[in-house]
Design a protein around this motif. Structure first.
Motif, PDB file in Angstrom:
ATOM      1  N   UNK A  30       0.833  -1.211   0.000  1.00  0.00           N
ATOM      2  CA  UNK A  30       0.000   0.000   0.000  1.00  0.00           C
ATOM      3  C   UNK A  30       0.867   1.261   0.000  1.00  0.00           C
ATOM      4  N   UNK A  31       0.276   2.342  -0.444  1.00  0.00           N
ATOM      5  CA  UNK A  31       0.959   3.640  -0.439  1.00  0.00           C
ATOM      6  C   UNK A  31       0.113   4.635   0.349  1.00  0.00           C
ATOM      7  N   UNK A  32       0.658   5.822   0.631  1.00  0.00           N
ATOM      8  CA  UNK A  32      -0.142   6.841   1.327  1.00  0.00           C
ATOM      9  C   UNK A  32      -1.332   7.348   0.517  1.00  0.00           C
ATOM     10  N   UNK A  33      -1.348   7.067  -0.797  1.00  0.00           N
ATOM     11  CA  UNK A  33      -2.502   7.449  -1.620  1.00  0.00           C
ATOM     12  C   UNK A  33      -3.579   6.384  -1.441  1.00  0.00           C
ATOM     13  N   UNK A  34      -4.699   6.787  -0.928  1.00  0.00           N
ATOM     14  CA  UNK A  34      -5.778   5.833  -0.677  1.00  0.00           C
ATOM     15  C   UNK A  34      -6.083   5.015  -1.924  1.00  0.00           C
ATOM     16  N   UNK A  35      -6.178   3.714  -1.763  1.00  0.00           N
ATOM     17  CA  UNK A  35      -6.523   2.757  -2.817  1.00  0.00           C
ATOM     18  C   UNK A  35      -5.383   2.502  -3.810  1.00  0.00           C
ATOM     19  N   UNK A  36      -4.236   3.132  -3.626  1.00  0.00           N
ATOM     20  CA  UNK A  36      -3.128   2.929  -4.551  1.00  0.00           C
ATOM     21  C   UNK A  36      -2.039   2.083  -3.921  1.00  0.00           C
ATOM     22  N   UNK A  37      -1.512   1.148  -4.702  1.00  0.00           N
ATOM     23  CA  UNK A  37      -0.320   0.408  -4.301  1.00  0.00           C
ATOM     24  C   UNK A  37       0.902   1.197  -4.765  1.00  0.00           C
ATOM     25  N   UNK A  38       2.078   0.691  -4.400  1.00  0.00           N
ATOM     26  CA  UNK A  38       3.312   1.327  -4.871  1.00  0.00           C
ATOM     27  C   UNK A  38       3.343   1.351  -6.397  1.00  0.00           C
ATOM     28  N   UNK A  39       2.942   0.256  -7.025  1.00  0.00           N
ATOM     29  CA  UNK A  39       2.941   0.223  -8.496  1.00  0.00           C
ATOM     30  C   UNK A  39       1.949   1.219  -9.076  1.00  0.00           C
ATOM     31  N   UNK A  40       0.818   1.410  -8.411  1.00  0.00           N
ATOM     32  CA  UNK A  40      -0.169   2.378  -8.883  1.00  0.00           C
ATOM     33  C   UNK A  40       0.416   3.789  -8.917  1.00  0.00           C
ATOM     34  N   UNK A  41       1.273   4.094  -7.950  1.00  0.00           N
ATOM     35  CA  UNK A  41       1.906   5.427  -7.922  1.00  0.00           C
ATOM     36  C   UNK A  41       2.741   5.625  -9.183  1.00  0.00           C
ATOM     37  N   UNK A  42       3.523   4.610  -9.544  1.00  0.00           N
ATOM     38  CA  UNK A  42       4.343   4.704 -10.754  1.00  0.00           C
ATOM     39  C   UNK A  42       3.457   4.771 -11.993  1.00  0.00           C
ATOM     40  N   UNK A  43       2.409   3.961 -12.028  1.00  0.00           N
ATOM     41  CA  UNK A  43       1.501   3.988 -13.177  1.00  0.00           C
ATOM     42  C   UNK A  43       0.873   5.370 -13.341  1.00  0.00           C
ATOM     43  N   UNK A  44       0.538   6.009 -12.226  1.00  0.00           N
ATOM     44  CA  UNK A  44      -0.021   7.360 -12.290  1.00  0.00           C
ATOM     45  C   UNK A  44       1.011   8.332 -12.866  1.00  0.00           C
ATOM     46  N   UNK A  45       2.248   8.233 -12.417  1.00  0.00           N
ATOM     47  CA  UNK A  45       3.299   9.116 -12.927  1.00  0.00           C
ATOM     48  C   UNK A  45       3.465   8.936 -14.433  1.00  0.00           C
ATOM     49  N   UNK A  46       3.434   7.713 -14.889  1.00  0.00           N
ATOM     50  CA  UNK A  46       3.541   7.437 -16.328  1.00  0.00           C
ATOM     51  C   UNK A  46       2.345   8.046 -17.063  1.00  0.00           C
ATOM     52  N   UNK A  47       1.143   7.862 -16.509  1.00  0.00           N
ATOM     53  CA  UNK A  47      -0.057   8.422 -17.123  1.00  0.00           C
ATOM     54  C   UNK A  47       0.037   9.945 -17.231  1.00  0.00           C
ATOM     55  N   UNK A  48       0.570  10.584 -16.190  1.00  0.00           N
ATOM     56  CA  UNK A  48       0.708  12.046 -16.221  1.00  0.00           C
ATOM     57  C   UNK A  48       1.714  12.498 -17.280  1.00  0.00           C
ATOM     58  N   UNK A  49       2.728  11.696 -17.531  1.00  0.00           N
ATOM     59  CA  UNK A  49       3.648  12.013 -18.623  1.00  0.00           C
ATOM     60  C   UNK A  49       2.877  12.012 -19.950  1.00  0.00           C
ATOM     61  N   UNK A  50       1.999  11.032 -20.117  1.00  0.00           N
ATOM     62  CA  UNK A  50       1.174  10.990 -21.315  1.00  0.00           C
ATOM     63  C   UNK A  50       0.270  12.204 -21.432  1.00  0.00           C
ATOM     64  N   UNK A  51      -0.231  12.679 -20.292  1.00  0.00           N
ATOM     65  CA  UNK A  51      -1.105  13.860 -20.285  1.00  0.00           C
ATOM     66  C   UNK A  51      -0.370  15.113 -20.739  1.00  0.00           C
ATOM     67  N   UNK A  52       0.943  15.166 -20.519  1.00  0.00           N
ATOM     68  CA  UNK A  52       1.728  16.321 -20.962  1.00  0.00           C
ATOM     69  C   UNK A  52       1.959  16.283 -22.469  1.00  0.00           C
ATOM     70  N   UNK A  53       1.941  15.091 -23.047  1.00  0.00           N
ATOM     71  CA  UNK A  53       2.188  14.931 -24.481  1.00  0.00           C
ATOM     72  C   UNK A  53       0.942  15.189 -25.316  1.00  0.00           C
TER      73      UNK A  53
END
Length: 197
Positions: A30-53
């Protein structure tokens, strides 16, 4: 432009080092972000990179399935955007107004990397200390946001399905370090314990 690219690179390096430090058995922690695992945090970061493109008509390149490979591929795409003078100067419409693609990366993605590196490091049981200068900058910027705008930032889905900018504020003593107060303000519990597997 080089100032923004350098700032992005510095924080992407820090985030990448944290991803690289994870053991394979930690990605479901688990991570400090509710409902997110450690991998979810990385997946979110990757998704945000896509949002910048997206505003400049680009998408994320095909990437490996592993967290480190996926992040490295996404950051390469953003670094290519920042290295392209035409793309970097392209105007992007955002909730805060029109900015260049490079400014969008600086204003959104850099802060995202800083804050989510704390989430990931905390989830992994690593040193989660944030850059003090960045903490002071983000504290000043976020506490200056008008209450009406902040209420929208705290409303899940206000900027699209599944998007939540900030969570409900977590009370933190006024004498606490600025990093703790910043985390509480954006909806994190700075005392969040890493749970035992």
């Amino acid at each position: 432009m080089s100032i923004i690219a350098d700032r992005y690179r510095r924080h992407a390096d820090s985030f990448e080092r944290t991803v690289a430090a994870a053991r394979p058995d930690q990605w479901s922690d688990p991570s400090p972000c509710a409902k997110w695992t450690a991998r979810d945090v990385v997946d979110h970061a990757v998704m945000m990179h896509g949002a910048m493109l997206a505003p400049v008509g680009r998408t994320l390149s095909p990437a490996p399935a592993d967290a480190l490979g996926a992040f490295r591929a996404a950051r390469a795409d953003v670094e290519a955007l920042l290295a392209d003078p035409v793309a970097a100067a392209t105007g992007c419409r955002t909730p805060a107004g029109t900015v260049t693609a490079a400014e969008h990366v600086d204003q959104v993605l850099v802060d995202d990397l800083i804050l989510h590196r704390w989430d990931l490091a905390t989830a992994l049981g690593l040193d989660a200390t944030m850059d003090p200068a960045e903490v002071e900058r983000m504290w000043a910027a976020n506490t200056a946001i008008p209450a009406e705008t902040m209420a929208k930032f705290r409303t899940p889905g206000a900027f699209g399905p599944g998007i939540e900018v900030f969570g409900p504020e977590v009370p933190v003593p006024p004498e606490a370090p600025t990093q703790d107060r910043l985390l509480g303000f954006i909806g994190r519990d700075p005392r969040w314990p890493r749970r035992s597997p």
